[in-house]
Design a protein around this motif. Structure first.
Motif, mmCIF file in Angstrom:
data_model
loop_
_atom_site.group_PDB
_atom_site.id
_atom_site.type_symbol
_atom_site.label_atom_id
_atom_site.label_comp_id
_atom_site.label_asym_id
_atom_site.label_seq_id
_atom_site.Cartn_x
_atom_site.Cartn_y
_atom_site.Cartn_z
ATOM 1 N N TYR A 1 -3.507 3.803 -1.046
ATOM 2 C CA TYR A 1 -3.549 3.525 -2.484
ATOM 3 C C TYR A 1 -3.160 2.065 -2.705
ATOM 4 O O TYR A 1 -2.056 1.647 -2.342
ATOM 5 N N PHE A 2 -4.068 1.306 -3.301
ATOM 6 C CA PHE A 2 -3.884 -0.123 -3.550
ATOM 7 C C PHE A 2 -3.257 -0.350 -4.928
ATOM 8 O O PHE A 2 -3.608 0.343 -5.887
ATOM 9 N N PRO A 3 -2.377 -1.351 -5.041
ATOM 10 C CA PRO A 3 -1.834 -1.675 -6.361
ATOM 11 C C PRO A 3 -2.974 -2.117 -7.293
ATOM 12 O O PRO A 3 -3.931 -2.766 -6.839
ATOM 13 N N TYR B 1 -2.116 3.232 -9.031
ATOM 14 C CA TYR B 1 -2.622 2.750 -7.751
ATOM 15 C C TYR B 1 -3.971 3.415 -7.461
ATOM 16 O O TYR B 1 -4.212 4.541 -7.889
ATOM 17 N N TYR C 1 3.519 5.586 -7.634
ATOM 18 C CA TYR C 1 2.156 5.117 -7.367
ATOM 19 C C TYR C 1 1.292 5.165 -8.627
ATOM 20 O O TYR C 1 0.054 5.146 -8.550
ATOM 21 N N ILE D 1 0.842 -1.196 0.000
ATOM 22 C CA ILE D 1 0.000 0.000 0.000
ATOM 23 C C ILE D 1 0.881 1.250 0.000
ATOM 24 O O ILE D 1 1.885 1.310 0.700
ATOM 25 N N SER E 1 -7.467 7.178 -9.274
ATOM 26 C CA SER E 1 -6.059 6.837 -9.462
ATOM 27 C C SER E 1 -5.395 7.942 -10.274
ATOM 28 O O SER E 1 -6.065 8.824 -10.813
#
Length: 102
Positions: free
Chosen positions: A26-28, A90, A87, A18, A71
């Motif tokens: 923020y997630f991959p 993400y 990021y 994260i 994103s």
């Protein structure tokens, strides 16, 4: 860490995957359930991160959260130093609509 919409997990990743920015996790992209995202036309540009892409998030077989995620597909490279990571792509989730838990 998990993002849950209407009781259904729409994204899940290990904490070390994260990226945290301004209080948001923020997630991959690979951690998001396939088919849960649909591009939204909502425009937004952050002065230091760049042009955002908003997403409508749908729990498989369930509810949809309009503009429930966003994103930065191509963030400003200068922002990587401030964030401490790349990021690109993400996804962060709108905490008013989607529950984000550790």
């Amino acid at each position: 860490m998990k993002a849950v919409l209407d009781g259904v997990v729409v994204a899940e990743a290990e904490d070390d995957a994260i990226v945290r920015i301004e209080g948001n996790a923020y997630f991959p992209p690979s951690s998001v359930v396939e088919g849960a995202l649909e591009k939204s036309p909502t425009p937004y540009t952050c002065p230091w991160k760049g042009v955002a892409q908003y997403w409508n998030v749908t729990a498989p077989g369930g509810k949809t959260a309009a503009d429930g995620a966003w994103s930065y597909p191509e963030p400003y490279p200068a922002s990587f130093d401030r964030v401490g990571a790349d990021y690109s792509g993400y996804l962060a989730f709108d905490k008013a609509q989607i529950t984000v838990t550790s």
